[in-house]
Design a protein around this motif. Structure first.
Motif, PDB file in Angstrom:
ATOM      1  N   GLN A  32      -4.477  -0.383   7.088  1.00 48.45           N
ATOM      2  CA  GLN A  32      -4.592  -1.803   7.864  1.00 48.45           C
ATOM      3  C   GLN A  32      -4.631  -1.449   9.309  1.00 48.45           C
ATOM      4  O   GLN A  32      -5.475  -2.255   9.899  1.00 48.45           O
ATOM      5  N   GLU A 100      -5.821  -1.585   1.557  1.00 55.55           N
ATOM      6  CA  GLU A 100      -5.294  -2.617   2.494  1.00 55.55           C
ATOM      7  C   GLU A 100      -4.585  -3.730   1.311  1.00 55.55           C
ATOM      8  O   GLU A 100      -4.039  -4.361   1.296  1.00 55.55           O
ATOM      9  N   ALA A 104      -1.270  -5.512   0.565  1.00 55.97           N
ATOM     10  CA  ALA A 104      -0.938  -6.835   0.874  1.00 55.97           C
ATOM     11  C   ALA A 104       0.142  -7.677   0.338  1.00 55.97           C
ATOM     12  O   ALA A 104       0.225  -7.637  -0.872  1.00 55.97           O
TER      13      ALA A 104
END
Length: 137
Positions: A32, A100, A104
């Motif tokens: 990220q 990512e 999440a």
């Protein structure tokens, strides 16, 4: 009375497995933040990387330490970080987007409902979000 070596080895292995979520979270955060992309063209020290990524240097340093311990980063003689072959996979053109996604909140939180899903036979994602995955997207 000490525990037999076999029990100690099993305990160590279980601790490693239990820590897997922390490693996955660290890897996802690295993706990220774009750490592998930032290190693609040249190695950077902790301060340079913190400036480039707009991060708190101390907090980033702790994350870099985890990534180095897990073999995604390495340091040179001048304490500059660079990606390993494994760590380079976190770039946006490789597996970075998957990393990512894994970290999440919307994809992580259903795992907290796994016990409920096993007990009820329902889907953990639906229990957590009130709808199926594709409906959510």
């Amino acid at each position: 009375m000490s525990r037999p070596k076999q029990d100690q080895d099993a305990a160590q292995e279980l601790l490693k497995l239990l820590g897997g979520k922390w490693i996955a979270a660290a890897i996802s955060a690295a993706a990220q933040l774009g750490i592998a992309d930032a290190l693609d063209s040249r190695p950077l020290n902790e301060a340079e990387l913190a400036t480039e990524l707009a991060c708190d240097q101390a907090a980033l340093g702790r994350l870099l330490g985890v990534l180095a311990a897990e073999g995604l980063l390495e340091t040179d003689e001048e304490d500059r970080f660079r990606t390993t072959v494994l760590g380079a996979q976190l770039q946006r053109g490789a597996l970075g987007p998957l990393a990512e996604f894994v970290g999440a909140p919307f994809s992580w939180s259903p795992w907290l409902r796994l016990k409920d899903a096993v007990q009820t036979g329902r889907v953990a994602f639906e229990l957590d979000h009130g709808q199926d995955f594709f409906g959510y997207l």
